[in-house]
Design a protein around this motif. Structure first.
Motif, PDB file in Angstrom:
ATOM      1  N   VAL A   1     -10.305 -48.201 -18.964  1.00 44.31           N
ATOM      2  CA  VAL A   1     -10.212 -47.674 -17.599  1.00 44.31           C
ATOM      3  C   VAL A   1      -9.110 -48.415 -16.868  1.00 44.31           C
ATOM      4  CG1 VAL A   1     -11.436 -47.422 -15.420  1.00 44.31           C
ATOM      5  CG2 VAL A   1     -12.671 -47.169 -17.566  1.00 44.31           C
ATOM      6  N   GLY A   2      -8.228 -47.691 -16.224  1.00 44.61           N
ATOM      7  CA  GLY A   2      -7.164 -48.320 -15.466  1.00 44.61           C
ATOM      8  C   GLY A   2      -7.584 -48.498 -14.026  1.00 44.61           C
ATOM      9  N   GLN A   3      -7.222 -49.597 -13.466  1.00 45.15           N
ATOM     10  CA  GLN A   3      -7.526 -49.831 -12.065  1.00 45.15           C
ATOM     11  C   GLN A   3      -6.213 -49.904 -11.326  1.00 45.15           C
ATOM     12  OE1 GLN A   3     -10.486 -52.721 -11.411  1.00 45.15           O
ATOM     13  NE2 GLN A   3      -9.835 -53.146  -9.359  1.00 45.15           N
ATOM     14  N   ALA A   4      -6.009 -48.975 -10.462  1.00 46.45           N
ATOM     15  CA  ALA A   4      -4.761 -48.962  -9.713  1.00 46.45           C
ATOM     16  C   ALA A   4      -4.740 -50.166  -8.782  1.00 46.45           C
ATOM     17  CB  ALA A   4      -4.646 -47.671  -8.912  1.00 46.45           C
ATOM     18  N   THR A   5      -3.602 -50.770  -8.642  1.00 45.98           N
ATOM     19  CA  THR A   5      -3.440 -51.881  -7.723  1.00 45.98           C
ATOM     20  C   THR A   5      -3.424 -51.311  -6.313  1.00 45.98           C
ATOM     21  OG1 THR A   5      -2.098 -52.982  -9.371  1.00 45.98           O
ATOM     22  CG2 THR A   5      -1.988 -53.833  -7.135  1.00 45.98           C
ATOM     23  N   ALA A   6      -4.411 -51.657  -5.531  1.00 44.04           N
ATOM     24  CA  ALA A   6      -4.549 -51.043  -4.206  1.00 44.04           C
ATOM     25  C   ALA A   6      -4.096 -51.986  -3.108  1.00 44.04           C
ATOM     26  CB  ALA A   6      -5.999 -50.645  -3.974  1.00 44.04           C
TER      27      ALA A   6
ATOM     28  N   THR B   1      -9.591 -46.282  -8.820  1.00 48.19           N
ATOM     29  CA  THR B   1      -9.769 -46.417 -10.255  1.00 48.19           C
ATOM     30  C   THR B   1      -9.368 -45.113 -10.913  1.00 48.19           C
ATOM     31  OG1 THR B   1     -11.600 -47.934  -9.893  1.00 48.19           O
ATOM     32  CG2 THR B   1     -11.421 -46.976 -12.071  1.00 48.19           C
ATOM     33  N   VAL B   2      -8.581 -45.203 -11.997  1.00 49.43           N
ATOM     34  CA  VAL B   2      -8.098 -44.034 -12.715  1.00 49.43           C
ATOM     35  C   VAL B   2      -8.557 -44.130 -14.173  1.00 49.43           C
ATOM     36  CG1 VAL B   2      -6.045 -42.725 -13.391  1.00 49.43           C
ATOM     37  CG2 VAL B   2      -6.049 -43.993 -11.243  1.00 49.43           C
ATOM     38  N   GLU B   3      -9.167 -43.063 -14.684  1.00 48.11           N
ATOM     39  CA  GLU B   3      -9.568 -42.994 -16.092  1.00 48.11           C
ATOM     40  C   GLU B   3      -8.897 -41.797 -16.727  1.00 48.11           C
ATOM     41  OE1 GLU B   3     -13.742 -43.251 -17.080  1.00 48.11           O
ATOM     42  OE2 GLU B   3     -14.139 -44.009 -15.079  1.00 48.11           O
ATOM     43  N   PRO B   4      -8.238 -41.898 -17.826  1.00 49.86           N
ATOM     44  CA  PRO B   4      -7.974 -43.118 -18.581  1.00 49.86           C
ATOM     45  C   PRO B   4      -6.922 -43.973 -17.902  1.00 49.86           C
ATOM     46  CG  PRO B   4      -6.832 -41.287 -19.594  1.00 49.86           C
ATOM     47  CD  PRO B   4      -7.652 -40.718 -18.463  1.00 49.86           C
TER      48      PRO B   4
ATOM     49  N   GLN C   1      -2.280 -34.332 -18.817  1.00 55.80           N
ATOM     50  CA  GLN C   1      -3.674 -34.760 -18.953  1.00 55.80           C
ATOM     51  C   GLN C   1      -4.401 -34.753 -17.606  1.00 55.80           C
ATOM     52  OE1 GLN C   1      -4.013 -38.693 -20.623  1.00 55.80           O
ATOM     53  NE2 GLN C   1      -6.162 -38.427 -21.122  1.00 55.80           N
ATOM     54  N   ARG C   2      -5.702 -34.465 -17.646  1.00 54.58           N
ATOM     55  CA  ARG C   2      -6.551 -34.572 -16.456  1.00 54.58           C
ATOM     56  C   ARG C   2      -7.069 -36.006 -16.367  1.00 54.58           C
ATOM     57  NH1 ARG C   2      -8.442 -29.688 -14.262  1.00 54.58           N
ATOM     58  NH2 ARG C   2     -10.358 -30.694 -13.601  1.00 54.58           N
ATOM     59  N   VAL C   3      -7.079 -36.554 -15.165  1.00 51.81           N
ATOM     60  CA  VAL C   3      -7.575 -37.910 -14.947  1.00 51.81           C
ATOM     61  C   VAL C   3      -8.693 -37.879 -13.914  1.00 51.81           C
ATOM     62  CG1 VAL C   3      -5.422 -39.067 -15.582  1.00 51.81           C
ATOM     63  CG2 VAL C   3      -5.781 -38.406 -13.213  1.00 51.81           C
ATOM     64  N   GLN C   4      -9.615 -38.809 -14.047  1.00 50.20           N
ATOM     65  CA  GLN C   4     -10.724 -38.965 -13.104  1.00 50.20           C
ATOM     66  C   GLN C   4     -10.354 -40.062 -12.119  1.00 50.20           C
ATOM     67  OE1 GLN C   4     -13.412 -36.895 -13.254  1.00 50.20           O
ATOM     68  NE2 GLN C   4     -12.256 -35.955 -14.914  1.00 50.20           N
ATOM     69  N   LEU C   5     -10.518 -39.769 -10.838  1.00 50.92           N
ATOM     70  CA  LEU C   5     -10.204 -40.724  -9.778  1.00 50.92           C
ATOM     71  C   LEU C   5     -11.487 -41.183  -9.113  1.00 50.92           C
ATOM     72  CD1 LEU C   5      -7.370 -38.655  -8.068  1.00 50.92           C
ATOM     73  CD2 LEU C   5      -7.107 -40.407  -9.825  1.00 50.92           C
TER      74      LEU C   5
ATOM     75  N   HIS D   1     -14.969 -39.408  -5.434  1.00 50.21           N
ATOM     76  CA  HIS D   1     -14.569 -39.098  -6.807  1.00 50.21           C
ATOM     77  C   HIS D   1     -13.815 -37.776  -6.837  1.00 50.21           C
ATOM     78  CE1 HIS D   1     -17.913 -41.724  -8.742  1.00 50.21           C
ATOM     79  NE2 HIS D   1     -17.530 -42.203  -7.577  1.00 50.21           N
ATOM     80  N   GLY D   2     -12.860 -37.662  -7.744  1.00 56.83           N
ATOM     81  CA  GLY D   2     -12.106 -36.425  -7.889  1.00 56.83           C
ATOM     82  C   GLY D   2     -11.402 -36.358  -9.231  1.00 56.83           C
ATOM     83  N   THR D   3     -10.778 -35.223  -9.480  1.00 58.59           N
ATOM     84  CA  THR D   3     -10.039 -34.995 -10.716  1.00 58.59           C
ATOM     85  C   THR D   3      -8.644 -34.508 -10.368  1.00 58.59           C
ATOM     86  OG1 THR D   3     -12.083 -34.365 -11.841  1.00 58.59           O
ATOM     87  CG2 THR D   3     -10.038 -33.728 -12.900  1.00 58.59           C
ATOM     88  N   ALA D   4      -7.650 -35.030 -11.065  1.00 55.89           N
ATOM     89  CA  ALA D   4      -6.262 -34.613 -10.858  1.00 55.89           C
ATOM     90  C   ALA D   4      -5.639 -34.324 -12.219  1.00 55.89           C
ATOM     91  CB  ALA D   4      -5.478 -35.708 -10.147  1.00 55.89           C
ATOM     92  N   THR D   5      -4.599 -33.503 -12.217  1.00 51.81           N
ATOM     93  CA  THR D   5      -3.854 -33.208 -13.442  1.00 51.81           C
ATOM     94  C   THR D   5      -2.451 -33.783 -13.311  1.00 51.81           C
ATOM     95  OG1 THR D   5      -5.106 -31.166 -13.735  1.00 51.81           O
ATOM     96  CG2 THR D   5      -3.050 -31.365 -14.978  1.00 51.81           C
ATOM     97  N   VAL D   6      -2.036 -34.525 -14.335  1.00 53.46           N
ATOM     98  CA  VAL D   6      -0.697 -35.102 -14.363  1.00 53.46           C
ATOM     99  C   VAL D   6       0.282 -33.994 -14.761  1.00 53.46           C
ATOM    100  CG1 VAL D   6       0.771 -36.858 -15.458  1.00 53.46           C
ATOM    101  CG2 VAL D   6      -1.644 -37.354 -14.996  1.00 53.46           C
TER     102      VAL D   6
END
Length: 123
Positions: A23-28, A35-38, A45-49, A76-81
């Protein structure tokens, strides 16, 4: 002897890869974090926020995303790169009521270790 060396090296590489965070953790900046997964997303790719502690969450956006990603009541949300995005670090901004939380995440062309270990039907 050579087979033993290759086996030991392969085991060490796999172990090191599995020890890396999934799991990646964005530097805030400011309070909270994104938090971004993966942790390292690929183009298309779709990512979970997740934005823990986000009060009145609205949405999240990045130049790497195809559009704004709505956030639910828990942040929580979902985004597409975007498919055409180049590998790099990208900024994410999440709107939480009157406050904005920002962070960065990585887009990579490489496969994550778990994806490399998954059997493929293409063989």
């Amino acid at each position: 002897m050579r087979l033993l060396s290759v086996t030991v090296l392969g085991t060490a590489l796999v172990t090191a890869g599995l020890a890396a965070p999934a799991v990646g953790q964005a530097t805030a900046t400011g309070r909270g974090r994104i938090t971004v997964e993966p942790g390292a997303a690929r183009p298309g790719q779709r990512v979970q926020l997740s934005v823990p502690g986000c009060v009145r969450p609205r949405d999240a956006a990045s130049a790497a995303f195809t559009g704004r990603a709505p956030l639910d009541g828990r942040g929580h949300g979902t985004a597409t790169v975007k498919r055409e995005v180049k590998p790099d670090m990208y900024t994410i901004e999440a709107r939480c009521g009157a406050r904005t939380v920002s962070g960065r995440f990585k887009v990579s062309n490489g496969l994550a270790w778990p994806a490399m270990l998954t059997p493929s039907n293409d063989l």
